[in-house]
Design a protein around this motif. Structure first.
Motif, PDB file in Angstrom:
ATOM      1  N   ALA A 266       0.828  -1.208   0.000  1.00 43.53           N
ATOM      2  CA  ALA A 266       0.000   0.000   0.000  1.00 43.53           C
ATOM      3  C   ALA A 266       0.862   1.257   0.000  1.00 43.53           C
ATOM      4  N   ARG A 267       1.946   1.256   0.767  1.00 48.76           N
ATOM      5  CA  ARG A 267       2.807   2.444   0.829  1.00 48.76           C
ATOM      6  C   ARG A 267       3.495   2.691  -0.504  1.00 48.76           C
ATOM      7  N   GLU A 268       3.922   1.616  -1.165  1.00 51.69           N
ATOM      8  CA  GLU A 268       4.538   1.796  -2.473  1.00 51.69           C
ATOM      9  C   GLU A 268       3.503   2.264  -3.487  1.00 51.69           C
ATOM     10  N   ALA A 269       2.293   1.745  -3.369  1.00 54.44           N
ATOM     11  CA  ALA A 269       1.230   2.188  -4.272  1.00 54.44           C
ATOM     12  C   ALA A 269       0.952   3.673  -4.084  1.00 54.44           C
ATOM     13  N   GLN A 270       0.889   4.129  -2.850  1.00 62.44           N
ATOM     14  CA  GLN A 270       0.657   5.547  -2.590  1.00 62.44           C
ATOM     15  C   GLN A 270       1.784   6.396  -3.185  1.00 62.44           C
ATOM     16  N   ARG A 271       3.014   5.902  -3.075  1.00 61.56           N
ATOM     17  CA  ARG A 271       4.153   6.638  -3.640  1.00 61.56           C
ATOM     18  C   ARG A 271       4.047   6.731  -5.154  1.00 61.56           C
ATOM     19  N   LEU A 272       3.667   5.640  -5.806  1.00 57.18           N
ATOM     20  CA  LEU A 272       3.551   5.640  -7.261  1.00 57.18           C
ATOM     21  C   LEU A 272       2.375   6.494  -7.724  1.00 57.18           C
ATOM     22  N   LEU A 273       1.276   6.445  -7.007  1.00 58.93           N
ATOM     23  CA  LEU A 273       0.112   7.249  -7.390  1.00 58.93           C
ATOM     24  C   LEU A 273       0.451   8.732  -7.437  1.00 58.93           C
ATOM     25  N   VAL A 274       1.226   9.159  -6.461  1.00 63.15           N
ATOM     26  CA  VAL A 274       1.591  10.580  -6.371  1.00 63.15           C
ATOM     27  C   VAL A 274       2.769  10.915  -7.281  1.00 63.15           C
ATOM     28  N   GLY A 275       3.750  10.035  -7.297  1.00 61.59           N
ATOM     29  CA  GLY A 275       4.989  10.341  -8.011  1.00 61.59           C
ATOM     30  C   GLY A 275       4.986  10.030  -9.489  1.00 61.59           C
ATOM     31  N   GLN A 276       4.096   9.134  -9.934  1.00 64.07           N
ATOM     32  CA  GLN A 276       4.052   8.779 -11.355  1.00 64.07           C
ATOM     33  C   GLN A 276       2.611   8.855 -11.861  1.00 64.07           C
ATOM     34  N   PRO A 277       2.112  10.048 -12.045  1.00 63.05           N
ATOM     35  CA  PRO A 277       0.712  10.233 -12.442  1.00 63.05           C
ATOM     36  C   PRO A 277       0.387   9.648 -13.813  1.00 63.05           C
ATOM     37  N   GLY A 305      -7.834   5.406   4.235  1.00 62.98           N
ATOM     38  CA  GLY A 305      -9.148   6.007   4.448  1.00 62.98           C
ATOM     39  C   GLY A 305      -9.715   6.699   3.236  1.00 62.98           C
ATOM     40  N   MET A 306      -9.210   6.396   2.059  1.00 63.82           N
ATOM     41  CA  MET A 306      -9.714   6.994   0.823  1.00 63.82           C
ATOM     42  C   MET A 306      -9.400   6.074  -0.344  1.00 63.82           C
ATOM     43  N   ALA A 307     -10.038   6.313  -1.463  1.00 59.58           N
ATOM     44  CA  ALA A 307      -9.780   5.532  -2.669  1.00 59.58           C
ATOM     45  C   ALA A 307      -8.462   5.975  -3.297  1.00 59.58           C
ATOM     46  N   PRO A 308      -7.831   5.091  -4.092  1.00 61.28           N
ATOM     47  CA  PRO A 308      -6.554   5.455  -4.733  1.00 61.28           C
ATOM     48  C   PRO A 308      -6.646   6.726  -5.575  1.00 61.28           C
ATOM     49  N   GLY A 309      -7.747   6.878  -6.324  1.00 61.77           N
ATOM     50  CA  GLY A 309      -7.880   8.078  -7.146  1.00 61.77           C
ATOM     51  C   GLY A 309      -7.966   9.342  -6.319  1.00 61.77           C
ATOM     52  N   ASP A 310      -8.628   9.274  -5.187  1.00 59.95           N
ATOM     53  CA  ASP A 310      -8.722  10.431  -4.298  1.00 59.95           C
ATOM     54  C   ASP A 310      -7.355  10.787  -3.725  1.00 59.95           C
TER      55      ASP A 310
END
Length: 315
Positions: A266-277, A305-310
């Motif tokens: 999950a933490r890596e996913a959050q990093r990729l969501l923000v860092g590689q749009p 506490g939120m969806a990946p897109g959010d």
């Protein structure tokens, strides 16, 4: 944090300052280097508190070193020292006619207030890391270690592999310690077990072995979390453990094996969501080892506490 190097010292003064100001008064050792090699001398040092312990790292041109009775009287420590010779082989002499060769990657364990000498095997310089832990009866389980002269750990002990894992964690910042004070106690007891001073079947040593093996498991998980088929069985097999034993390693940890792996992903996913749009949510999910989009959405929401897109839009 304390750090210094010879970069800001005139070349002609570097070795003299290192010998008199650094080595004699700070390290409590006596060093020597042939006069014709002093002009090329260079060195760097850093040290910082880690709980009750001191983590230090030194890299310098090769020189001979001795810790004499006079050095000990001037700079005593009453500490357990666990060192790693990262680079720079040589010979270690602990007196009484006993000496041994120290190779790159060898560990050295000793009480701080005993004499020793070390002679470099090459002129190529050295790199050394050390963890220095103040001694107490509670730490050593009542065993006296004031006679623990410098030497490598015993080969073939169960404590050796987890000891190396913990030393790596505590001296390199490769992975943050989950509990600094507890890990310092663990590594001290592993070091004493590896030198034959504590029995490996003691509950306190078994607990320390589990802690070290847990960090090895975390290393494997950190390297392979992106693989969908990363299972407890695969990690256990890599460590030579049963699956049951692997799960036992995480009993004292904040999270179970499964929860730890989920959080890594999950933490890596959050990093990729923000860092590689430019990546789609699906690409992020599968890149982080999630087996389905539904699982990814459920896990991500439970963690953040939120969806990946959010999460992507929030940044």
């Amino acid at each position: 944090m304390l750090s210094f190097s010879t970069d800001d010292v005139a070349p002609g003064d570097r070795f003299e300052q290192w010998r008199e100001v650094r080595s004699r008064d700070l390290f409590g050792v006596t060093i020597e280097l042939p006069a014709d090699r002093r002009a090329a001398f260079a060195g760097s040092f850093r040290a910082e508190k880690f709980g009750a312990a001191i983590v230090s790292e030194i890299a310098a041109s090769a020189y001979t070193i001795r810790r004499t009775e006079a050095d000990i009287a001037r700079v005593a420590g009453n500490s357990l020292c666990l060192g790693l010779q990262v680079r720079g082989p040589g010979r270690l002499d602990t007196g009484s006619g006993r000496s041994e060769l120290i190779a790159n990657g060898d560990m050295i364990i000793n009480h701080s207030d005993l004499p020793y000498g070390a002679t470099p095997g090459t002129n190529g310089g050295f790199h050394f890391r050390m963890l220095k832990i103040p001694v107490s009866d509670e730490l050593t389980l009542g065993r006296s270690i004031s006679d623990l002269s410098a030497a490598r750990p015993l080969e073939g002990t169960r404590a050796l592999r987890p000891l190396r894992a913990l030393l790596d964690v505590l001296t390199t910042h490769k992975r943050a310690s989950a509990d600094a004070e507890r890990d310092i106690v663990h590594i001290a007891r592993l070091g004493l077990a590896a030198r034959g001073r504590l029995a490996e079947n003691l509950p306190e040593v078994r607990s320390a072995i589990r802690a070290g093996l847990r960090y090895l498991a975390l290393d494997i998980m950190a390297e392979q979390y992106h693989q969908i088929d990363l299972t407890p069985a695969l990690v256990a097999r890599s460590l030579g453990l049963s699956v049951r034993h692997l799960h036992l390693l995480f009993e004292d940890a904040e999270n179970t094996f499964s929860r730890t792996l989920v959080l890594m992903r999950a933490r890596e996913a959050q990093r990729l969501l923000v860092g590689q749009p430019e990546l789609t949510v699906a690409q992020v999910a599968y890149a982080c080892g999630f087996e389905s989009l539904a699982t990814f959405y459920r896990v991500f929401r439970s963690v953040y506490g939120m969806a990946p897109g959010d999460a992507r839009q929030a940044n």
